[in-house]
Design an enzyme around this catalytic site. Sequence first.
Site, PDB file in Angstrom:
ATOM      1  N   LYS A  75      -6.438  16.220   2.548  1.00  0.00           N
ATOM      2  CA  LYS A  75      -5.088  15.672   2.467  1.00  0.00           C
ATOM      3  C   LYS A  75      -4.293  16.075   3.699  1.00  0.00           C
ATOM      4  O   LYS A  75      -4.325  17.224   4.124  1.00  0.00           O
ATOM      5  CB  LYS A  75      -4.387  16.173   1.205  1.00  0.00           C
ATOM      6  CG  LYS A  75      -2.944  15.721   1.076  1.00  0.00           C
ATOM      7  CD  LYS A  75      -2.369  15.995  -0.292  1.00  0.00           C
ATOM      8  CE  LYS A  75      -2.079  17.433  -0.535  1.00  0.00           C
ATOM      9  NZ  LYS A  75      -1.215  17.651  -1.716  1.00  0.00           N
ATOM     10  N   SER A  85      -5.483  -1.275   8.315  1.00  0.00           N
ATOM     11  CA  SER A  85      -5.927   0.106   8.472  1.00  0.00           C
ATOM     12  C   SER A  85      -4.771   1.055   8.752  1.00  0.00           C
ATOM     13  O   SER A  85      -3.616   0.661   8.818  1.00  0.00           O
ATOM     14  CB  SER A  85      -6.956   0.246   9.591  1.00  0.00           C
ATOM     15  OG  SER A  85      -6.330  -0.013  10.818  1.00  0.00           O
ATOM     16  N   THR A 138      -6.433   2.032   2.278  1.00  0.00           N
ATOM     17  CA  THR A 138      -6.830   1.367   3.511  1.00  0.00           C
ATOM     18  C   THR A 138      -7.945   2.204   4.121  1.00  0.00           C
ATOM     19  O   THR A 138      -8.464   3.112   3.480  1.00  0.00           O
ATOM     20  CB  THR A 138      -5.620   1.185   4.456  1.00  0.00           C
ATOM     21  OG1 THR A 138      -5.998   0.344   5.553  1.00  0.00           O
ATOM     22  CG2 THR A 138      -5.062   2.499   4.951  1.00  0.00           C
ATOM     23  N   TYR A 139      -8.319   1.893   5.352  1.00  0.00           N
ATOM     24  CA  TYR A 139      -9.363   2.668   6.022  1.00  0.00           C
ATOM     25  C   TYR A 139      -8.814   3.218   7.334  1.00  0.00           C
ATOM     26  O   TYR A 139      -7.824   2.721   7.874  1.00  0.00           O
ATOM     27  CB  TYR A 139     -10.618   1.827   6.261  1.00  0.00           C
ATOM     28  CG  TYR A 139     -10.398   0.657   7.190  1.00  0.00           C
ATOM     29  CD1 TYR A 139     -10.635   0.768   8.555  1.00  0.00           C
ATOM     30  CD2 TYR A 139      -9.937  -0.561   6.698  1.00  0.00           C
ATOM     31  CE1 TYR A 139     -10.415  -0.299   9.408  1.00  0.00           C
ATOM     32  CE2 TYR A 139      -9.716  -1.628   7.546  1.00  0.00           C
ATOM     33  CZ  TYR A 139      -9.962  -1.491   8.900  1.00  0.00           C
ATOM     34  OH  TYR A 139      -9.736  -2.547   9.741  1.00  0.00           O
ATOM     35  N   GLY A 161      -1.477  -4.058   9.859  1.00  0.00           N
ATOM     36  CA  GLY A 161      -1.694  -5.194   8.977  1.00  0.00           C
ATOM     37  C   GLY A 161      -0.729  -5.192   7.805  1.00  0.00           C
ATOM     38  O   GLY A 161       0.419  -4.769   7.923  1.00  0.00           O
ATOM     39  N   ALA A 162      -1.209  -5.653   6.657  1.00  0.00           N
ATOM     40  CA  ALA A 162      -0.353  -5.792   5.477  1.00  0.00           C
ATOM     41  C   ALA A 162       0.304  -4.472   5.074  1.00  0.00           C
ATOM     42  O   ALA A 162       1.444  -4.456   4.606  1.00  0.00           O
ATOM     43  CB  ALA A 162      -1.166  -6.351   4.314  1.00  0.00           C
ATOM     44  N   ALA A 163      -0.395  -3.351   5.274  1.00  0.00           N
ATOM     45  CA  ALA A 163       0.162  -2.039   4.912  1.00  0.00           C
ATOM     46  C   ALA A 163       1.419  -1.717   5.711  1.00  0.00           C
ATOM     47  O   ALA A 163       2.252  -0.928   5.269  1.00  0.00           O
ATOM     48  CB  ALA A 163      -0.884  -0.952   5.117  1.00  0.00           C
TER      49      ALA A 163
END
Length: 116
Positions: free
Chosen positions: A9, A25, A57-58, A73-75
Amino acid sequence: MFLEMMKAKIHRARVTDANLKYMGSITIDQDLLEVTGILSNEKVQVVNNNNGARFETYVILGERGTGTICLNGAAARLVQPGDEIIIIAYAYMTSEEAKEWQPKVIFVNEKNKVLS
């Protein structure tokens, strides 16, 4: 039986950028990845402390020493630069392995440099 346990984390990281035009990502400074053991292309969960958004996500390798935490992107719609987030990676392990497992947890400052 396998359990999904927290592997690592990054606590209270600051979003440095949000790039809607990228394909997806989270870009993370290579220094932070090395300390936590999170790998490029590994799936992570992102928790936004500012708005409550939670998503997966990655990871993409970011430039070392820059403190980069960029949602792509979308994130990118779920964060704003300056938002405080938690990045969590998970791993599957047996219950016997899980009893002994110690995740790598790091705390970072407002510039995403490791505090502890």
